[in-house]
Design a protein around this motif. Sequence first.
Motif: not given
Length: 280
Positions: A142-147, A167-179
């Motif tokens: 996960v990273d908030l930067s697409k680059k 890969f997920f482009k996301s702020d960690i606050d809004n990331f809720n995928y998987g365990k």
Amino acid sequence: MKIQNLINDGSKYLRNNNIMSYKIDSEILMSKVLKKKREYIILNPNSEVNTLQSNNFRKLIYQRSHGKPIAYLTGKKNFWNFEFKVSQDVLIPRPDTELLIEEALKITKNKSKLKVLDIGIGSGCILLSILKEKRNFYGIGVDLSKKCIDISKINALNLGVNNRIKFFKSDIDNFNYGKYDLIISNPPYINKLKLKYLEKDVFNFEPITALNGGLGGLSEIRKVIKKSSELIKKNGKFILEIAFDQKLKVLKLLTNQGFYINKVLKDYAKNDRCIVSTRI
Ligand code: GLN
């Protein structure tokens, strides 16, 4: 002009501009320009360099003299057992961060098929090194930067682990995928007010978003710990890189979020740098 003469000129120029690693830097930049290994440069001091190559070399020396890190000039950096592509969008992989890999491999020695999450993947050096070492692990970055994600993707492809990572482009606050069985992170942790005291090579050239931990330096770490406590499986392991002066505060944050502390590791300069914990 001959390789040797150019290297001598380049070294002198860098030394006059207070670049301590002037000799090796000149050699590395010459090897970049000639697309040859450094050994070739050293063994063939009398080879001729054409005008275009000489000009390219001088340009690189000029940039280095202003502090631009070698890794950004060559576009690559060795980390763990591998080479990573880097650009000025990602933090340059640090030797101290190899501690996280060492611990991850120790903890997962006899494990297979683990799901690993890297929060703030950057160049990908942490997660991709683990995936490369552990042939049947799966990764999410996960990273908030697409680059950053774009660079990580290239590195995943280069290392041949691209089929085991998402890969997920996301702020960690809004990331809720998987365990996850294992979560790792080297978040931005430098106190905002102290950023300006970082080495000039770092402050002037590396991405501030990868360094800035807000006032107190713990803003991102706090978010990462909170989210990790939700995304991690019971008994899952969490490996976190911290600043030299954050140990006590971070141990408290971890304990409050349901983590048991396994160990705190020091880096090569004997600073507390890495905390290993388990979700209980
Ligand atoms: N270790 C890096 C530095 O000192 C900081 C990395 C980070 O903030 N995660 O430049």
